[in-house]
Design an enzyme around this catalytic site. Structure first.
Site, PDB file in Angstrom:
ATOM      1  N   GLU A 297     -10.266   3.113  -4.753  1.00 53.72           N
ATOM      2  CA  GLU A 297      -9.846   4.484  -4.442  1.00 53.72           C
ATOM      3  C   GLU A 297      -8.685   4.971  -5.325  1.00 53.72           C
ATOM      4  O   GLU A 297      -7.742   5.567  -4.829  1.00 53.72           O
ATOM      5  CB  GLU A 297      -9.444   4.572  -2.963  1.00 53.72           C
ATOM      6  CG  GLU A 297     -10.568   4.180  -2.027  1.00 53.72           C
ATOM      7  CD  GLU A 297     -10.169   4.199  -0.555  1.00 53.72           C
ATOM      8  OE1 GLU A 297     -10.925   4.771   0.229  1.00 53.72           O
ATOM      9  OE2 GLU A 297      -9.114   3.636  -0.191  1.00 53.72           O
TER      10      GLU A 297
ATOM     11  N   ASP B 198       0.857  -1.184   0.000  1.00 51.57           N
ATOM     12  CA  ASP B 198       0.000   0.000   0.000  1.00 51.57           C
ATOM     13  C   ASP B 198       0.893   1.233   0.000  1.00 51.57           C
ATOM     14  O   ASP B 198       2.128   1.119  -0.091  1.00 51.57           O
ATOM     15  CB  ASP B 198      -0.964  -0.010   1.213  1.00 51.57           C
ATOM     16  CG  ASP B 198      -2.304   0.629   0.867  1.00 51.57           C
ATOM     17  OD1 ASP B 198      -2.291   1.789   0.421  1.00 51.57           O
ATOM     18  OD2 ASP B 198      -3.352  -0.030   1.025  1.00 51.57           O
TER      19      ASP B 198
ATOM     20  N   HIS C 194      -3.118   3.377  -4.525  1.00 49.94           N
ATOM     21  CA  HIS C 194      -2.518   2.902  -3.270  1.00 49.94           C
ATOM     22  C   HIS C 194      -1.088   2.407  -3.528  1.00 49.94           C
ATOM     23  O   HIS C 194      -0.680   1.391  -2.962  1.00 49.94           O
ATOM     24  CB  HIS C 194      -3.356   1.769  -2.661  1.00 49.94           C
ATOM     25  CG  HIS C 194      -4.605   2.247  -1.979  1.00 49.94           C
ATOM     26  ND1 HIS C 194      -4.625   2.682  -0.674  1.00 49.94           N
ATOM     27  CD2 HIS C 194      -5.885   2.364  -2.415  1.00 49.94           C
ATOM     28  CE1 HIS C 194      -5.865   3.031  -0.337  1.00 49.94           C
ATOM     29  NE2 HIS C 194      -6.646   2.855  -1.383  1.00 49.94           N
TER      30      HIS C 194
ATOM     31  N   GLU D 271      -3.992   0.846  10.252  1.00 51.40           N
ATOM     32  CA  GLU D 271      -3.513   2.204  10.539  1.00 51.40           C
ATOM     33  C   GLU D 271      -3.436   2.469  12.041  1.00 51.40           C
ATOM     34  O   GLU D 271      -2.468   3.052  12.533  1.00 51.40           O
ATOM     35  CB  GLU D 271      -4.454   3.256   9.927  1.00 51.40           C
ATOM     36  CG  GLU D 271      -4.372   3.408   8.428  1.00 51.40           C
ATOM     37  CD  GLU D 271      -5.364   2.537   7.686  1.00 51.40           C
ATOM     38  OE1 GLU D 271      -5.744   1.464   8.221  1.00 51.40           O
ATOM     39  OE2 GLU D 271      -5.757   2.903   6.569  1.00 51.40           O
TER      40      GLU D 271
ATOM     41  N   TRP E 286      -7.713  -3.450   8.781  1.00 52.41           N
ATOM     42  CA  TRP E 286      -6.807  -2.397   8.305  1.00 52.41           C
ATOM     43  C   TRP E 286      -6.028  -1.878   9.499  1.00 52.41           C
ATOM     44  O   TRP E 286      -6.616  -1.572  10.542  1.00 52.41           O
ATOM     45  CB  TRP E 286      -7.613  -1.284   7.638  1.00 52.41           C
ATOM     46  CG  TRP E 286      -8.403  -1.764   6.472  1.00 52.41           C
ATOM     47  CD1 TRP E 286      -9.737  -2.044   6.449  1.00 52.41           C
ATOM     48  CD2 TRP E 286      -7.901  -2.048   5.151  1.00 52.41           C
ATOM     49  NE1 TRP E 286     -10.091  -2.487   5.189  1.00 52.41           N
ATOM     50  CE2 TRP E 286      -9.001  -2.497   4.387  1.00 52.41           C
ATOM     51  CE3 TRP E 286      -6.648  -1.967   4.551  1.00 52.41           C
ATOM     52  CZ2 TRP E 286      -8.879  -2.864   3.046  1.00 52.41           C
ATOM     53  CZ3 TRP E 286      -6.528  -2.323   3.224  1.00 52.41           C
ATOM     54  CH2 TRP E 286      -7.622  -2.766   2.479  1.00 52.41           C
TER      55      TRP E 286
ATOM     56  N   PHE F  38     -13.052  -4.925  10.954  1.00 55.25           N
ATOM     57  CA  PHE F  38     -12.743  -5.089  12.383  1.00 55.25           C
ATOM     58  C   PHE F  38     -11.756  -4.035  12.884  1.00 55.25           C
ATOM     59  O   PHE F  38     -11.416  -4.013  14.062  1.00 55.25           O
ATOM     60  CB  PHE F  38     -12.196  -6.494  12.660  1.00 55.25           C
ATOM     61  CG  PHE F  38     -13.245  -7.583  12.646  1.00 55.25           C
ATOM     62  CD1 PHE F  38     -14.555  -7.326  12.284  1.00 55.25           C
ATOM     63  CD2 PHE F  38     -12.906  -8.882  13.022  1.00 55.25           C
ATOM     64  CE1 PHE F  38     -15.515  -8.334  12.280  1.00 55.25           C
ATOM     65  CE2 PHE F  38     -13.848  -9.898  13.028  1.00 55.25           C
ATOM     66  CZ  PHE F  38     -15.152  -9.628  12.648  1.00 55.25           C
TER      67      PHE F  38
HETATM   68  C1  ACM Z   1     -10.901  -0.227   1.160  1.00 52.31           C
HETATM   69  O1  ACM Z   1     -11.260  -0.215   2.337  1.00 52.31           O
HETATM   70  N1  ACM Z   1     -10.388   0.868   0.622  1.00 52.31           N
HETATM   71  C2  ACM Z   1     -11.036  -1.403   0.338  1.00 52.31           C
END
Ligand code: ACM
Ligand code: ZN
Length: 751
Positions: free
Chosen positions: A326, A187, A261, A468, A466, A418
C-alpha cells in the site's frame, strides 16, 4: 423447546457420542498428530510423583506453570523419571518432529529441542486429572509439522502491547506448535523499536496525541487513553523477548515497513520525506497515510540501512520483513529528487521506482546474509529469487510468486486476518468482515492454482492480527481463540479432519484456555447460505453450513423463520425467485441473528459479461459470473476506475427493467458511483441510453447498498451496458484524501 428440536438435538448428541467411541476421536489433541496408535487403557500417575528425566529442563519449566493452573500438579526432575525426554539420532524423524510413547512409562524422543518441546505440549494435552491421579491414554504418536513456517502476526503499532503481553502471545503460539512470530513493529500510527542511532524514532515516533480509532470508544472498547498514547520496546526488552521466543522454538520476524506506512518515522525524521510533500502527523485512525520515504535521496537509504543493521543485530532469524504494501506513490511523482532518481534508473513509472527501492533494500539484507520477505505488492517490478512473498490480497499473489520461484507464506486476508471478527455479534472487537473458525479451518491453504512442481514454494501459513480495533490485549485473546486452533492444525497436521471432529476437540481446548484465564471469542450461530447456480438448468443448489451442530430452520419467502419453520435436512434446489432466511437457535430458544440471501432468476442470470476495467483479485464477487450469478450479497470491487460492463444476453430479448446495486461505505474507502448510466443495444455496436442516475457523493460514514432501479419502455436488446463512474480518489474531506477509492457492485438485474 419443541419436540422436533429436542429430537434433532438428541440425534446430534448421539452422533457425537458415537464418534467419541472411536479411539482416534477420543483424543482431544490440537493440532492433531500425524500418526496415533491407541492401546487399551490408561497409564495412571501419582500427582505427587510426576518425575521427569533427560533433556527436559526447558520444557518442564514452561509446562509446569500451565500444569499448576490446569491440573493442580507439577512435574519434578529426577534421575530416572517416569517421564523421559530423549534426544535421539533418528533420521526418519523430520525437523521439529517427535515420538511419544505411553505404556508403563512415558518416553518422548526427538532429534532436537523443538521436538522434545512439542512432545511435551502434546503430553500436557493428554493428561486428565482424576482425584490424586493423572490418567494418560496408552498410545504411541509419531508427529511432525506440515509447514516449516507456522506463523502468527501481531501489530503493536496501531495499539501497543507490553512485554508481558507479547510473551503471553508467544506462550499461546507454542501451545499451538506455531513457530514464527511476525512482529509488526512500525507503522503510520507509531514506531515501537528502539534504534540507538535515531533516538527520535521512539522519543517522537512512538507517541501519538490520542489513542484514537473513535469506533473503539463508541463500542466502549478502551479504557487507556493516556495522553500521549504509545510506547516502545527497548533493545534490552527486545533481546529478552527474542530469547523467550527461542526457548519456545519461535523465530521472530521483525517488520520494518517501507517505503509506505511510514508516517511515524517521518514525523520523527522529516528529512527522509519527499520535498514539497507537506507535513505529516502520527496517525490515530485506520487507513494508510501519505507517509512514504523519499526514493530519491541517498540519505533515506543510509537511514534505512542503519535501522536495518540495528534490527538485524537484535533479531537473529533468516528473514527480515520490509512491508512494501500500500505505498502511496503520488508523493514520489511530485518530488524532484524522486523524479531525478526515476530518470537515472530508467524507472518508467512509480511502480518501477518502488521496485528499485525494494531491490536496493534487498541487496543490503542479502549482503548481511538475510532474506527479504514482504507483502505481495513487492512482486510488482520483479524480485531477486531469494526474496519471499506474503500473499495477503487473496491468494493471487501467492500463486504468482510461487510460479515465479519465490517462497511464499499464505496469509490471505479472508480468512487468515484474525482482526476480522469471527462471529456476528455487534459487540465483538475487530474489523468488520467475518472470518469464522470454520472458514479458517476449511480454507485450502495451498492454492490449487499453483502447479504441482511449484507447490513446495509454499513454505507456510500465517494468521495476522492487525490491532486497529483491538485496543487491549483481552481483545487480541478474544480474536485469537478459538481460531488459533484452526491455523495451528492447518499449519501442522498433514490433512484437515472432519469438521465435527475438529469442533469437538475445540470445545475441549476452549475449556482449557478458559481455565488459563482467557475469554475466547464466541463461536458464531451463523448459517452460511451457499448458492451453487446451474446456469443451463436455470436453477440453484442451496446448502447451509454452520459451525455449531444445532439444527437450522428456514423459509424461502422472506418471512422470519421460527422453530416451526422447515428444518434443514440437506441441500435442496430452487428454480423460482426466493428470499431465503435461515436461523440457528441457541439452546434457550433465542437467536443472535439470521442469515438471508435473495435469489433472482432474471434475464441476465448466468449471462457472460466483459468488464472494461478489471476487478481486484481479492474482490472478485465470486468469480466469472459475479455480477450475473443470480444472488445478492457478494460484490465485485474495482479500484479507482469505473465499473463499465457489457452483458451479452445471448439473443435479442424483450427488456424493460435494469437494476444495479453499489456499495456506499466511505470509511472503508468504498464510495457509491458519481453517475450510473444504462444503455442497451441489439448488435453490440450502437448503444441507446435508457436511464441515467447522478447521485453525487456526500460526506458520510454510512455503510449501505444502494439500488439504481430503472423501468423503461419495452425494448428489444441483446447487449446491456452499465457504466458506473467512480469518484476515483478519496475526496478532500476523507481521512485518506487523495488515495485511491473503490467502487463495489453487486448483481445487475435485467427483466
Ligand atoms: C496489509 O494488510 N496491508 C498487508
Ligand atoms: Zn522524493
Amino acid at each position: 423447546m419443541k419436540i422436533k428440536q429436542l429430537m434433532v438435538l438428541a440425534l446430534a448428541l448421539l452422533m457425537l457420542a458415537c464418534a467419541k467411541n472411536d479411539d482416534d476421536m477420543a483424543l482431544n489433541l490440537i493440532p492433531y498428530p500425524v500418526e496415533v496408535q491407541r492401546q487399551d487403557g490408561f497409564l495412571t500417575l501419582d500427582v505427587e510423583n510426576l518425575t521427569v528425566s533427560g533433556d527436559a529442563d526447558f520444557a518442564v519449566d514452561q509446562l509446569n506453570n500451565q500444569m499448576a493452573k490446569l491440573l493442580n500438579c507439577q512435574m519434578k526432575k529426577s534421575d530416572k523419571g517416569i517421564i523421559q525426554f530423549r534426544l535421539v539420532n533418528d533420521t526418519d524423524l523430520p525437523s521439529e518432529g517427535y515420538r511419544l510413547r505411553v505404556d508403563d512409562e512415558i518416553i518422548i524422543e526427538a532429534t532436537g529441542k523443538a521436538g522434545l518441546l512439542y512432545g511435551a505440549h502434546t503430553l500436557r494435552q493428554l493428561f486428565q486429572r482424576e482425584d490424586d491421579k493423572l490418567m494418560v491414554p496408552r498410545l504411541s504418536i509419531t508427529d511432525y509439522p506440515r509447514f516449516a513456517w507456522r506463523g502468527m502476526h501481531l501489530d503493536v503499532s496501531r495499539h501497543f502491547f507490553s512485554v508481558d503481553e507479547v510473551k503471553q502471545f508467544l506462550d499461546y503460539m507454542v501451545m499451538n506448535k506455531l513457530n514464527t512470530f511476525h512482529w509488526h513493529l512500525v507503522d503510520d500510527q507509531g514506531w515501537r523499536l528502539e534504534i540507538k542511532k535515531y533516538p527520535k524514532l521512539t522519543e517522537v515516533g512512538a507517541w501519538r496525541d490520542n489513542i484514537g480509532f473513535s469506533a473503539n470508544q463508541e463500542k466502549g472498547l478502551n479504557t487507556k487513553n493516556t495522553k500521549p498514547y504509545g510506547g516502545y520496546y527497548t533493545q534490552d526488552e527486545v533481546r529478552d523477548i527474542v530469547a523467550y521466543a527461542a526457548d519456545r522454538n519461535i523465530t521472530i520476524v521483525p517488520e520494518i515497513e517501507l517505503p509506505g506506512h511510514s508516517a511515524a518515522a517521518l514525523v520523527a525524521y522529516p528529512e527522509y520525506y519527499c520535498r514539497n510533500a507537506g507535513s505529516l502527523s502520527i496517525w490515530d485512525q485506520a487507513g494508510v497515510s501519505a507517509g512514504v520515504y523519499c526514493a530519491g535521496k541517498e540519505s533515506t537509504f543510509q537511514f534505512l540501512e542503519d535501522v536495518l543493521a540495528e534490527t538485524m543485530d537484535l533479531f537473529p532469524g533468516e528473514f527480515i520483513h520490509i512491508g512494501g504494501d500500500e505505498t502511496p506513490k503520488d508523493t514520489w511523482l511530485a518530488c524532484p529528487d524522486c523524479k531525478k532518481r526515476m530518470k537515472q534508473e530508467g524507472a518508467h513509472d512509480e511502480h518501477a521506482l518502488q521496485s528499485y527501492f525494494v531491490h536496493r533494500i534487498e541487496k543490503f539484507l542479502n549482503q548481511h546474509s538475510r532474506r527479504l520477505i514482504g507483502w505481495d505488492e513487492i512482486l510488482d517490478g520483479g524480485l531477486a529469487q531469494s526474496a519471499a512473498v506474503m500473499s495477503w490480497r487473496g491468494v493471487a499473489g501467492g500463486v504468482k510468486a510461487a510460479e515465479a520461484g519465490h517462497d511464499v507464506v499464505m496469509t490471505p486476508m479472508f480468512p487468515y486476518y484474525f482482526n476480522h471478527t469471527q462471529n456476528h455479534l455487534s459487540t465483538s472487537p475487530g474489523h468488520p468482515g467475518i472470518s469464522t473458525l470454520r472458514d479458517v479451518y476449511t480454507f485450502p491453504s495451498i492454492p490449487t492454482d499453483i502447479s504441482a512442481e511449484k507447490r513446495s514454494h509454499v513454505i507456510g501459513v500465517q494468521a495476522n492480527m492487525w490491532s486497529e480495533y483491538m485496543p487491549e490485549f483481552e481483545h487480541i485473546e478474544y480474536n485469537l481463540f478459538p481460531r488459533v486452533f484452526a491455523i495451528s492444525e492447518v499449519a501442522w497436521s498433514p490433512a484437515i479432519r472432519k469438521w465435527e471432529d475438529f469442533y469437538t476437540r475445540v470445545q475441549h481446548q476452549l475449556s482449557v484456555i478458559e481455565q488459563l484465564g482467557v475469554t475466547p471469542g464466541d463461536i458464531s450461530y451463523h448459517v452460511r447460505i451457499n448458492v451453487e447456480p446451474d446456469y443451463a438448468d436455470k436453477s440453484a443448489g442451496i446448502e447451509f453450513v454452520t459451525e455449531r451442530p444445532n439444527p437450522v430452520y428456514y423459509t424461502i419467502d422472506g418471512t422470519q423463520p421460527t422453530p416451526d419453520s422447515k428444518l434443514y435436512e440437506g441441500s435442496f434446489r430452487l428454480r423460482e425467485d426466493a428470499h431465503i432466511k435461515a436461523i440457528q437457535f441457541k439452546a434457550d430458544g433465542s437467536s443472535t441473528h439470521q442469515s438471508e440471501k435473495e435469489l433472482i432468476f432474471h434475464k441476465a442470470f448466468g449471462k457472460p459479461y466483459k468488464l472494461k476495467y478489471a476487478y481486484a483479485p481479492q474482490y472478485d464477487g465470486g468469480g466469472e459470473y459475479g455480477l450475473t450469478n443470480g444472488f445478492l450479497g457478494v460484490e465485485v470491487g474495482v479500484e479507482e476506475k469505473p465499473i463499465d460492463l457489457v452483458i451479452d444476453l445471448g439473443e435479442v430479448t424483450d427488456i424493460s427493467h435494469i437494476n444495479s446495486r453499489f456499495k456506499n461505505a466511505p470509511m472503508s474507502w468504498v464510495f457509491g458511483p458519481k453517475k450510473v448510466t444504462y444503455q442497451v443495444s441489439a448488435d453490440g455496436e450502437l448503444f441507446e441510453q435508457v436511464a441515467v442516475f447522478e447521485p453525487g457523493v456526500t460526506q458520510s460514514d454510512v455503510n449501505e447498498m444502494v439500488d439504481y432501479p430503472a423501468d423503461f419502455e419495452l425494448t428489444k436488446a441483446r447487449y446491456v451496458r452499465v457504466v458506473a463512474e467512480s469518484v476515483g480518489i478519496c475526496p478532500s474531506w476523507h481521512p485518506a484524501a487523495g488515495g485511491k477509492a473503490w467502487l463495489f457492485s453487486d448483481e445487475v438485474i435485467v427483466r
